[in-house]
Design a protein around this motif. Structure first.
Motif, short mmCIF file in Angstrom:
data_model
loop_
_atom_site.label_atom_id
_atom_site.label_comp_id
_atom_site.label_asym_id
_atom_site.label_seq_id
_atom_site.Cartn_x
_atom_site.Cartn_y
_atom_site.Cartn_z
N LEU A 134 60.42 55.28 38.69
CA LEU A 134 59.38 54.25 37.97
C LEU A 134 58.98 53.41 38.91
CD1 LEU A 134 57.10 53.88 35.56
CD2 LEU A 134 58.95 52.43 34.80
N GLY A 135 58.18 53.89 39.17
CA GLY A 135 57.19 52.31 40.81
C GLY A 135 55.84 52.81 41.50
N PRO A 136 54.75 52.48 41.89
CA PRO A 136 53.30 52.90 43.09
C PRO A 136 53.80 54.09 42.93
CG PRO A 136 55.05 51.12 44.25
CD PRO A 136 56.07 51.18 42.94
N GLU A 137 54.30 54.59 43.18
CA GLU A 137 54.07 55.84 44.53
C GLU A 137 54.43 56.88 42.93
OE1 GLU A 137 56.60 53.52 47.30
OE2 GLU A 137 56.73 54.12 45.14
N LEU A 138 55.32 56.87 41.48
CA LEU A 138 55.13 58.28 40.80
C LEU A 138 53.99 57.63 39.91
CD1 LEU A 138 56.49 60.09 39.80
CD2 LEU A 138 57.77 58.09 38.34
N ALA A 139 53.31 56.74 39.69
CA ALA A 139 52.19 56.23 39.14
C ALA A 139 50.67 57.02 39.73
CB ALA A 139 52.06 54.78 38.90
N ALA A 140 51.15 56.40 41.46
CA ALA A 140 49.76 57.27 42.14
C ALA A 140 49.56 59.14 41.86
CB ALA A 140 50.35 57.38 43.89
N GLY A 141 50.74 59.89 41.69
CA GLY A 141 51.68 60.63 41.67
C GLY A 141 50.78 61.26 40.16
N THR A 151 48.00 53.80 36.82
CA THR A 151 49.00 52.40 37.15
C THR A 151 49.92 52.21 36.61
OG1 THR A 151 47.92 51.21 34.57
CG2 THR A 151 46.15 51.49 36.39
N GLU A 152 50.45 51.62 37.60
CA GLU A 152 51.97 52.03 37.24
C GLU A 152 52.34 51.30 36.20
OE1 GLU A 152 56.39 49.38 39.35
OE2 GLU A 152 54.06 49.45 40.14
N SER A 153 51.50 50.08 35.32
CA SER A 153 51.71 49.57 34.00
C SER A 153 51.61 50.55 32.95
CB SER A 153 51.31 48.28 33.46
OG SER A 153 49.70 48.43 34.20
N SER A 154 50.67 51.32 32.96
CA SER A 154 50.52 51.86 32.75
C SER A 154 51.84 53.21 32.01
CB SER A 154 48.70 53.25 31.80
OG SER A 154 49.13 53.30 32.94
N LEU A 155 52.06 53.70 33.40
CA LEU A 155 52.87 54.04 32.87
C LEU A 155 54.01 54.22 32.25
CD1 LEU A 155 54.01 57.53 34.38
CD2 LEU A 155 54.16 56.50 36.50
N ARG A 156 54.23 52.73 32.83
CA ARG A 156 55.59 52.49 32.39
C ARG A 156 55.52 52.58 30.85
NH1 ARG A 156 59.26 48.77 35.11
NH2 ARG A 156 58.01 49.00 36.67
N ASP A 157 54.84 51.92 30.17
CA ASP A 157 54.28 51.57 29.01
C ASP A 157 55.05 53.23 28.52
OD1 ASP A 157 53.51 48.93 28.96
OD2 ASP A 157 51.49 50.10 28.65
N LEU A 158 54.49 54.33 28.69
CA LEU A 158 54.28 55.41 28.54
C LEU A 158 55.51 55.97 28.81
CD1 LEU A 158 53.04 57.96 28.01
CD2 LEU A 158 53.39 58.82 29.75
N VAL A 159 56.47 55.51 29.66
CA VAL A 159 58.13 55.91 29.69
C VAL A 159 59.13 55.01 29.09
CG1 VAL A 159 60.02 56.07 31.43
CG2 VAL A 159 57.98 56.86 32.10
N ASP A 160 58.22 53.64 28.87
CA ASP A 160 59.55 53.04 27.76
C ASP A 160 59.51 52.97 26.45
OD1 ASP A 160 60.25 51.77 30.40
OD2 ASP A 160 59.20 49.62 29.76
#
Length: 458
Positions: free
Chosen positions: A410-417, A421-430
């Motif tokens: 989880l980080g900017p690289e994965l979010a960009a992939g 956004t990193e925050s929306s990806l974090r919400d999804l993963v968490d």
């Protein structure tokens, strides 16, 4: 001059676009052709379901059925093909009470798993004969080329054994494996029968008549009934597959001495042979409220490294799932022991390769690197056992869940992939608090309530 350069640039771009489009079209064609080739090899029930059974042994006291693993040629010739490393078949041995699978050796190694019943297995280890008593859940390895036998010792109970058949060193003939029977007569034929009578009489130091009697006595097949009554009792004494010696020895206890005599070996109880490894007696490698899993590799049971085969056992509660994951080191074969569920497998291009329902007795396989998951039905627990084509620790890569690759990377690289956004990806993963084995999907109302409470805590 500028106009000419501009025109040349347009022509170059047009040519490049055409080449790029051609490459894309070829890629799509190869991708489609690859999927079609996979589909041609799969079952009508599902691409990775193995349901083409072969009865390789049929006898008065039992049978052996085999499903061939991936890599077997669709048309079986009679030539000596060189099998590739990792070729694995799945065998099912069924034996009635008080039966013997006569002494034999195979061109393939075996990993035996006792599904039901009890057995005594004897085999050659370092020029000595060893025996082990097996119970439900035991795993034991029999190397290719080494003579063995199996006796059903369970009282009034059928013996069921699931085998991983390592065909990577086999002769590559038409059958899934080749059996060379040491015990036998007219059926099955003993390998000793291929030598002329004079050779056998000389080697055994007996008369020609004794040789003929020895090799002609047994005709009941590879799996036969045996008894433990004292000699001379008026009950019918069935043939045990060991020829004329059945009339003079008891079938169970003297098997060890008999095989030693035939092979000219010494019984040496000091030979170090690992005991069977029981999957049910060990603590699971992972357990939570939704199920458990255990994996057996060469670090746990040393004989596995000689066959380069691993073993695993998984039990999922009703509705739960083994999270989507990838096996980076091995192809996986599975047998459903109980319950029902679904197996989902994904192609490298991100499309669904299979979403198939499975139930007790079904066999499936998962190619190395292909993402997949197993889901239990809501009707009850889902238990499956299987083999992997590597005895090394597998380190499965979980794609989803609390300990997944998404969480770790989880980080900017994965979010960009993903283009988010990193925050929306974090919400999804968490949102998922469980790992490896995940709970069933909650009802929409319950799911909304979980999210609401989580926002309140934040």
């Amino acid at each position: 001059m500028r106009f000419q350069l501009y025109l040349l640039l347009l022509v170059s771009l047009w040519a490049f676009t055409g080449v790029l489009g051609d490459h894309r079209e070829r890629y799509r064609e190869r991708e489609k052709k690859g999927e079609e080739e996979w589909e041609e090899k799969g079952s009508k029930r599902g691409l990775f379901i193995l349901d083409k059974w072969e009865k390789v042994v049929g006898s008065e006291g039992g049978e052996v059925r085999v499903v061939r693993g991936f890599g077997s040629p669709p048309e079986h010739g009679s030539g000596f093909d060189v099998p590739h490393k990792g070729l694995l078949h799945i065998g099912f041995i069924t034996m009635d009470p008080k039966t013997l699978f006569v002494p034999q050796y195979l061109d393939s190694g075996l990993i035996l798993f006792v599904r039901r019943g009890e057995a005594r297995v004897g085999w050659i280890n370092k020029d000595s004969l060893v025996e082990r008593n097996l119970k439900m859940g035991d795993v034991v390895q029999i190397p290719a080329g080494f003579t063995f036998y199996i006796v059903n010792t369970g009282t009034g109970q059928r013996l069921q054994i699931i085998c991983g058949i390592d065909a990577s060193e086999s002769l590559g003939l038409a059958n899934p494996y080749e059996a060379f029977y040491l015990g036998g007569g007219t059926y099955p034929k003993s390998v000793l029968a291929g030598f002329d009578t004079k050779t056998l009489a000389t080697a055994l130091n007996v008369t020609f008549e004794e040789v003929d009697k020895f090799l002609g006595a047994h005709s009941r097949g590879p799996i036969v009934y045996v008894t433990d009554e004292p000699a001379g009792q008026e009950k019918k004494h069935r043939d045990s597959g060991l020829g004329f010696l059945d009339r003079t020895i008891l079938p169970f206890k003297p098997l060890k001495n008999m095989l030693s005599w035939l092979l000219g070996i010494q019984d040496n109880n000091t030979v170090k042979t690992p005991d069977p490894y029981n999957l049910y007696d060990r603590d699971p490698g992972f357990r939570n409220n939704y199920g458990w899993s255990t994996a057996l590799d060469e670090n746990d049971y040393e004989p596995l490294k000689y066959s380069d085969i691993g073993v695993y056992l998984v039990n999922l509660t009703a509705g739960s799932m083994m999270a989507p994951h990838v096996n980076p080191r091995a192809t996986e074969y599975g047998i459903v022991l109980g319950g029902s569920g679904r197996i989902q497998v994904v192609y490298p291009n991100g499309t669904t390769a299979m979403d198939a329902k499975v139930s007790q007795g079904d066999v499936f396989w998962i190619p190395r690197y292909f993402p997949f998951c197993q889901l239990a039905s809501l009707s009850g627990p889902f238990e499956f056992f299987g083999f992997t084509t590597s005895a090394k620790r597998n380190y499965p890569q979980f794609l989803l869940g609390r300990s997944s690759i998404l969480k770790t990377m989880l980080g900017p690289e994965l979010a960009a992939g993903f283009g988010v956004t990193e925050s929306s990806l974090r919400d999804l993963v968490d949102a998922q608090n469980e790992e490896v084995i995940l709970p069933s999907w909650p009802e929409p109302e319950r799911k909304r309530e979980v999210r609401r409470k989580k926002r309140e805590r934040e």
